[in-house]
Design a protein around this motif. Structure first.
Motif, PDB file in Angstrom:
ATOM      1  N   ASP A 154      21.782   4.217   2.317  1.00 35.46           N
ATOM      2  CA  ASP A 154      22.743   5.006   1.544  1.00 35.46           C
ATOM      3  C   ASP A 154      22.516   6.483   1.860  1.00 35.46           C
ATOM      4  N   ASP A 155      23.585   7.277   1.792  1.00 32.90           N
ATOM      5  CA  ASP A 155      23.483   8.686   2.179  1.00 32.90           C
ATOM      6  C   ASP A 155      22.392   9.421   1.415  1.00 32.90           C
ATOM      7  N   GLU A 156      22.379   9.232   0.111  1.00 31.14           N
ATOM      8  CA  GLU A 156      21.423   9.942  -0.730  1.00 31.14           C
ATOM      9  C   GLU A 156      19.984   9.553  -0.370  1.00 31.14           C
ATOM     10  N   ILE A 157      19.798   8.267  -0.134  1.00 31.00           N
ATOM     11  CA  ILE A 157      18.471   7.759   0.240  1.00 31.00           C
ATOM     12  C   ILE A 157      18.055   8.287   1.610  1.00 31.00           C
ATOM     13  N   ARG A 158      18.992   8.321   2.528  1.00 32.62           N
ATOM     14  CA  ARG A 158      18.676   8.812   3.860  1.00 32.62           C
ATOM     15  C   ARG A 158      18.225  10.277   3.803  1.00 32.62           C
ATOM     16  N   ARG A 159      18.875  11.024   2.935  1.00 33.79           N
ATOM     17  CA  ARG A 159      18.498  12.423   2.742  1.00 33.79           C
ATOM     18  C   ARG A 159      17.026  12.500   2.321  1.00 33.79           C
ATOM     19  N   GLN A 160      16.673  11.683   1.359  1.00 32.08           N
ATOM     20  CA  GLN A 160      15.290  11.666   0.878  1.00 32.08           C
ATOM     21  C   GLN A 160      14.319  11.190   1.950  1.00 32.08           C
ATOM     22  N   TYR A 161      14.744  10.172   2.662  1.00 31.84           N
ATOM     23  CA  TYR A 161      13.893   9.612   3.718  1.00 31.84           C
ATOM     24  C   TYR A 161      13.614  10.669   4.788  1.00 31.84           C
ATOM     25  N   LEU A 162      14.648  11.374   5.189  1.00 34.01           N
ATOM     26  CA  LEU A 162      14.480  12.372   6.247  1.00 34.01           C
ATOM     27  C   LEU A 162      13.605  13.523   5.775  1.00 34.01           C
ATOM     28  N   ALA A 163      13.774  13.911   4.513  1.00 28.77           N
ATOM     29  CA  ALA A 163      12.943  14.980   3.958  1.00 28.77           C
ATOM     30  C   ALA A 163      11.484  14.546   3.963  1.00 28.77           C
ATOM     31  N   LEU A 164      11.254  13.298   3.575  1.00 26.71           N
ATOM     32  CA  LEU A 164       9.912  12.739   3.516  1.00 26.71           C
ATOM     33  C   LEU A 164       9.328  12.623   4.918  1.00 26.71           C
ATOM     34  N   LYS A 165      10.196  12.243   5.852  1.00 30.73           N
ATOM     35  CA  LYS A 165       9.770  11.976   7.217  1.00 30.73           C
ATOM     36  C   LYS A 165       9.162  13.205   7.873  1.00 30.73           C
ATOM     37  N   GLU A 166       9.742  14.367   7.549  1.00 26.01           N
ATOM     38  CA  GLU A 166       9.319  15.590   8.225  1.00 26.01           C
ATOM     39  C   GLU A 166       8.033  16.166   7.661  1.00 26.01           C
ATOM     40  N   ARG A 167       7.686  15.731   6.465  1.00 22.07           N
ATOM     41  CA  ARG A 167       6.503  16.277   5.789  1.00 22.07           C
ATOM     42  C   ARG A 167       5.231  16.169   6.610  1.00 22.07           C
ATOM     43  N   ARG A 168       4.271  16.994   6.276  1.00 20.78           N
ATOM     44  CA  ARG A 168       2.942  16.959   6.895  1.00 20.78           C
ATOM     45  C   ARG A 168       2.934  17.560   8.261  1.00 20.78           C
TER      46      ARG A 168
END
Lengths: 168, 168
Positions: A154-168
């Motif tokens: 879902d778009d909203e989830i993908r947004r969160q996933y991508l934000a999380l993905k870039e961390r660290r």
DNA sequence: TTGGAATGTCAACAAGACTGACATAAAATA
DNA sequence: TATTTTATGTCAGTCTTGTTGACATTCCAA
């Protein structure tokens, strides 16, 4: 009825999307998810926990000091549901809940030593299976795997996933 | 720490399997599965059903006349759990259960007209999302997607999946 | 023919999701 | 300052879907 080959030659892009191909993808997703959760499930059962505990441990470990609200939106459950899980983890000394510094309404969540130990055990088991699958399928397949999964969110989830993905 | 590129040049096969890459795959799987089930879940809720009903409808449709035992091994639940779901579907007139001809202990399961209608509605919603994801990711990505998923399954399940896959 | 195995059903229970109502504390705002 | 909003936690009750245990029916082989 169209043949179902996974040819890469352009022009097959339409033929490719037959209901048969889609069905296979759907069933693969269903069966693979069972394998995906099987190893952690076994470990969790030994400790008297369930998948919900794993998810909480994973994301608390992932974003140290995250708030309850933050966790709620990532996990996509109600606070009552999360709270039950979180409470047992805190009681068992796997998660620590500290009152927020700047905003004292918030609770910042951290894994304790014991929490980190269990989280490592769970994620190591899950990574091991993923590692094996990646090795069998090869680098190119893995890239495709992630592309399709991201497109499926879902778009909203993908947004969160991508934000999380870039961390660290 | 190694870079995380998904390069295809041979020799990167080892660099490729960092914990970071694996973690991204794990999180992608988690979030994507939510999307994967989201559309059918909405439709099911309208009818007062859950995911278990969808799974039963899917596999009864998939293999007309299958027995309860057969369905059990595919779904990976206890017969008691399946029976509850199956009973409501039979009561509601979506599934028909006929006593086996050769072995009268067995029940052969079929979708009724109404059952087929709901199954189509559910699978069409799920296929639509899969179709969109496939289109975005492209044919090559889809091939990789399926390869990784198949490698991720438990051996016994993969055997069943492949047997099912070839049918029809 | 009879006892074990296979198949399916009923009952009771547990985990983990949900909604709704409400309490408390702290922050934000009128 | 008084009021409202926000963040969190808790209690109670419900639902889905998994579990185990007990049991009935049917088949098959000793």
């Amino acid at each position: 009825m169209n043949h179902g080959g996974t040819g890469t030659i352009s022009g097959e892009n339409l033929l490719f999307l037959t209901d048969e191909q889609l069905r296979k993808g759907i069933e693969a997703m269903f069966f693979a998810y069972r394998g995906f959760t099987a190893d952690p499930d076994r470990i969790l059962a030994e400790h008297g926990y369930g998948r919900a505990h794993h998810r909480a441990l994973h994301f608390v470990n992932r974003t140290h000091g995250t708030t309850v609200n933050n966790l709620l939106s990532v996990l996509g459950v109600t606070k009552q549901s999360l709270n039950r899980v979180l409470r047992t983890l805190i009681e068992d000394g796997l998660v620590e809940s500290r009152v927020g510094r700047t905003d004292r309404r918030e609770r910042n969540l951290y894994l304790t030593e014991a929490g980190q130990t269990l989280e490592r055990k769970l994620s190591e088991a899950q990574r091991e299976r993923m590692r094996a699958a990646y090795r069998i399928a090869g680098p190119q397949a893995v890239a495709g795997f992630r592309q399709v999964l991201e497109a499926m969110m879902d778009d909203e989830i993908r947004r969160q996933y991508l934000a999380l993905k870039e961390r660290r």
